[in-house]
Motif scaffolding. Structure first.
Motif, PDB file in Angstrom:
ATOM      1  N   GLU A 154       0.852  -1.182   0.000  1.00  0.00           N
ATOM      2  CA  GLU A 154       0.000   0.000   0.000  1.00  0.00           C
ATOM      3  C   GLU A 154       0.891   1.236   0.000  1.00  0.00           C
ATOM      4  O   GLU A 154       1.766   1.383   0.861  1.00  0.00           O
ATOM      5  N   VAL A 155       0.692   2.096  -0.972  1.00  0.00           N
ATOM      6  CA  VAL A 155       1.515   3.293  -1.138  1.00  0.00           C
ATOM      7  C   VAL A 155       0.680   4.529  -0.837  1.00  0.00           C
ATOM      8  O   VAL A 155      -0.407   4.708  -1.408  1.00  0.00           O
ATOM      9  N   SER A 156       1.171   5.375   0.058  1.00  0.00           N
ATOM     10  CA  SER A 156       0.518   6.642   0.372  1.00  0.00           C
ATOM     11  C   SER A 156       1.481   7.776   0.025  1.00  0.00           C
ATOM     12  O   SER A 156       2.645   7.754   0.439  1.00  0.00           O
ATOM     13  N   ILE A 157       0.996   8.758  -0.732  1.00  0.00           N
ATOM     14  CA  ILE A 157       1.853   9.840  -1.215  1.00  0.00           C
ATOM     15  C   ILE A 157       1.261  11.180  -0.821  1.00  0.00           C
ATOM     16  O   ILE A 157       0.060  11.432  -1.025  1.00  0.00           O
ATOM     17  N   THR A 158       2.093  12.038  -0.240  1.00  0.00           N
ATOM     18  CA  THR A 158       1.679  13.402   0.062  1.00  0.00           C
ATOM     19  C   THR A 158       2.589  14.379  -0.681  1.00  0.00           C
ATOM     20  O   THR A 158       3.748  14.071  -0.973  1.00  0.00           O
ATOM     21  N   CYS A 159       2.054  15.542  -0.977  1.00  0.00           N
ATOM     22  CA  CYS A 159       2.825  16.635  -1.573  1.00  0.00           C
ATOM     23  C   CYS A 159       2.735  17.831  -0.636  1.00  0.00           C
ATOM     24  O   CYS A 159       1.632  18.360  -0.402  1.00  0.00           O
ATOM     25  N   ASP A 160       3.872  18.217  -0.076  1.00  0.00           N
ATOM     26  CA  ASP A 160       3.913  19.303   0.906  1.00  0.00           C
ATOM     27  C   ASP A 160       2.913  19.064   2.030  1.00  0.00           C
ATOM     28  O   ASP A 160       2.233  19.985   2.508  1.00  0.00           O
ATOM     29  N   GLY A 161       2.785  17.798   2.423  1.00  0.00           N
ATOM     30  CA  GLY A 161       1.934  17.440   3.549  1.00  0.00           C
ATOM     31  C   GLY A 161       0.484  17.167   3.201  1.00  0.00           C
ATOM     32  O   GLY A 161      -0.291  16.754   4.073  1.00  0.00           O
ATOM     33  N   PHE A 167      -2.843   3.914  -2.939  1.00  0.00           N
ATOM     34  CA  PHE A 167      -3.256   2.777  -3.753  1.00  0.00           C
ATOM     35  C   PHE A 167      -2.505   1.522  -3.340  1.00  0.00           C
ATOM     36  O   PHE A 167      -1.445   1.594  -2.694  1.00  0.00           O
ATOM     37  N   MET A 168      -3.043   0.382  -3.724  1.00  0.00           N
ATOM     38  CA  MET A 168      -2.339  -0.893  -3.621  1.00  0.00           C
ATOM     39  C   MET A 168      -1.711  -1.182  -4.973  1.00  0.00           C
ATOM     40  O   MET A 168      -2.311  -0.936  -6.019  1.00  0.00           O
ATOM     41  N   GLY A 169      -0.505  -1.718  -4.954  1.00  0.00           N
ATOM     42  CA  GLY A 169       0.146  -2.021  -6.218  1.00  0.00           C
ATOM     43  C   GLY A 169       1.566  -2.493  -6.023  1.00  0.00           C
ATOM     44  O   GLY A 169       1.959  -2.948  -4.940  1.00  0.00           O
ATOM     45  N   ALA A 206      -0.837   0.021 -10.304  1.00  0.00           N
ATOM     46  CA  ALA A 206      -1.787   0.361  -9.236  1.00  0.00           C
ATOM     47  C   ALA A 206      -3.102  -0.381  -9.450  1.00  0.00           C
ATOM     48  O   ALA A 206      -3.653  -0.379 -10.553  1.00  0.00           O
ATOM     49  N   HIS A 207      -3.604  -1.013  -8.383  1.00  0.00           N
ATOM     50  CA  HIS A 207      -4.903  -1.685  -8.442  1.00  0.00           C
ATOM     51  C   HIS A 207      -5.961  -0.644  -8.128  1.00  0.00           C
ATOM     52  O   HIS A 207      -6.616  -0.657  -7.080  1.00  0.00           O
ATOM     53  N   SER A 208      -6.146   0.294  -9.084  1.00  0.00           N
ATOM     54  CA  SER A 208      -7.014   1.446  -8.857  1.00  0.00           C
ATOM     55  C   SER A 208      -7.386   2.058 -10.199  1.00  0.00           C
ATOM     56  O   SER A 208      -6.599   2.019 -11.149  1.00  0.00           O
ATOM     57  N   MET A 209      -8.560   2.639 -10.285  1.00  0.00           N
ATOM     58  CA  MET A 209      -9.001   3.354 -11.476  1.00  0.00           C
ATOM     59  C   MET A 209      -8.678   4.844 -11.386  1.00  0.00           C
ATOM     60  O   MET A 209      -8.942   5.593 -12.321  1.00  0.00           O
ATOM     61  N   HIS A 210      -8.101   5.268 -10.273  1.00  0.00           N
ATOM     62  CA  HIS A 210      -7.929   6.703 -10.036  1.00  0.00           C
ATOM     63  C   HIS A 210      -6.512   7.013  -9.560  1.00  0.00           C
ATOM     64  O   HIS A 210      -6.333   7.766  -8.603  1.00  0.00           O
ATOM     65  N   SER A 211      -5.513   6.445 -10.191  1.00  0.00           N
ATOM     66  CA  SER A 211      -4.130   6.688  -9.790  1.00  0.00           C
ATOM     67  C   SER A 211      -3.279   7.027 -11.015  1.00  0.00           C
ATOM     68  O   SER A 211      -2.408   6.260 -11.434  1.00  0.00           O
ATOM     69  N   PRO A 212      -3.536   8.184 -11.629  1.00  0.00           N
ATOM     70  CA  PRO A 212      -2.781   8.557 -12.829  1.00  0.00           C
ATOM     71  C   PRO A 212      -1.390   9.075 -12.476  1.00  0.00           C
ATOM     72  O   PRO A 212      -1.133   9.475 -11.334  1.00  0.00           O
ATOM     73  N   PRO A 213      -0.472   9.098 -13.451  1.00  0.00           N
ATOM     74  CA  PRO A 213       0.801   9.794 -13.239  1.00  0.00           C
ATOM     75  C   PRO A 213       0.542  11.270 -12.968  1.00  0.00           C
ATOM     76  O   PRO A 213      -0.461  11.836 -13.432  1.00  0.00           O
ATOM     77  N   MET A 214       1.426  11.896 -12.218  1.00  0.00           N
ATOM     78  CA  MET A 214       1.270  13.316 -11.883  1.00  0.00           C
ATOM     79  C   MET A 214       2.616  14.024 -12.049  1.00  0.00           C
ATOM     80  O   MET A 214       3.679  13.419 -11.887  1.00  0.00           O
TER      81      MET A 214
END
Length: 282
Positions: A154-161, A167-169, A206-214
């Motif tokens: 499970e990956v959790s990502i924050t930008c400036d907090g 997502f899982m992947g 990513a096992h998700s429909m809502h995890s695009p590159p950013m």
């Protein structure tokens, strides 16, 4: 000019190409340094010196590698603190970062004459906090990945907090504009102009429909945390180097470094010429 020539001798073409490069450089009046662990036989009768790495980096005016992109990344990593111009001669498969092919050794004369431009490439600074605390730098990318084939994390990502993705992947790759044509491209990310100061983040499977590159601006700071069940943490690898293991709950902080790598260029559009010649049609 003093040139530190670094051949990747695991490639059969490296020794004869290095010998030919020495001939071109010496004909232009350059002094050539080779790593101390390089066998001297291919350079018999040639005016070269063999020095330990630190002395070679500090003594040279420019670094020339012979190999592929991995050889360039290795030299960039080892020479970060010396900030010397770096030129790659490609004898590998892709050689995307190299600006000279093995049949273009005459361009080395332009290097000695100073007839080139410097392309400053941004680096990622990667700080890991937790059970295994360390700092590394990356010219291409940092990959945070699962430790085994039959596992997910499970990956959790924050930008400036601020949370931006969870997502899982298989993990995530965070890349510089230079690295946007490497692993990040394979993961579905965009190609960025290498002169842009930015950061690309691409989820891996990513096992998700809502995890695009950013894509994030140069001033942003990303923090990646991993969690999972029944697996032993995750792996962190910068520019493909041997990965470091991190534990669940550790934080990987990624931002653009104040340091950079100076790549030697002979064209205003080397990156786009490489895209046209080496990526199109693959």
């Amino acid at each position: 000019m003093t040139v530190y020539l670094i051949p990747n001798l695991t490639k059969p073409q490296a020794a004869p190409t290095a010998a030919a490069a020495v001939d071109v450089l010496c004909a232009q009046g350059a002094r050539v340094i080779l790593p101390a662990d390089v066998p001297p036989e291919p350079f018999a009768g040639r005016q070269v010196s063999f020095l330990e790495e630190t002395c070679a980096f500090s003594s040279c005016d420019a670094i020339v590698t012979i190999g592929g992109d991995g050889t360039i990344l290795h030299a960039a990593r080892r020479g970060i603190g010396f900030h010397k111009p770096l030129l790659g001669i490609n004898i590998g498969r892709m050689g995307f970062l190299a600006t000279v092919e093995a049949y273009e050794l005459d361009k080395l004369a332009r290097l000695v004459r100073g007839d080139y431009r410097i392309d400053e490439r941004t680096l990622l600074q990667v700080n890991v906090y937790g059970a295994n605390t360390f700092r590394q730098y990356a010219l291409n990318d940092v990959v945070i990945s699962k430790p085994g084939l039959n596992q997910t994390i499970e990956v959790s990502i924050t930008c400036d907090g601020i949370p931006v993705n969870q997502f899982m992947g298989d993990g995530v790759v965070v890349a510089t504009p230079t690295g946007s044509t490497a692993y990040a491209l394979s993961a579905g990310g965009p190609v960025l102009d290498a002169r842009i100061a930015g950061i690309v983040m691409c989820p891996l499977c990513a096992h998700s429909m809502h995890s695009p590159p950013m894509v994030f601006s140069a001033q942003r700071k990303l923090c990646v945390r991993v969690a999972g069940r029944g697996v032993a943490g995750a792996l962190v690898s910068c520019d493909g180097w041997a990965p470091e293991r991190i534990a669940f709950g550790d934080t990987v902080e990624v931002s653009l470094s104040e340091r950079s790598v100076s790549l030697v260029s002979f064209s205003e559009a080397d990156q786009f010429e490489a895209i046209d010649k080496k990526l199109k049609g693959r």
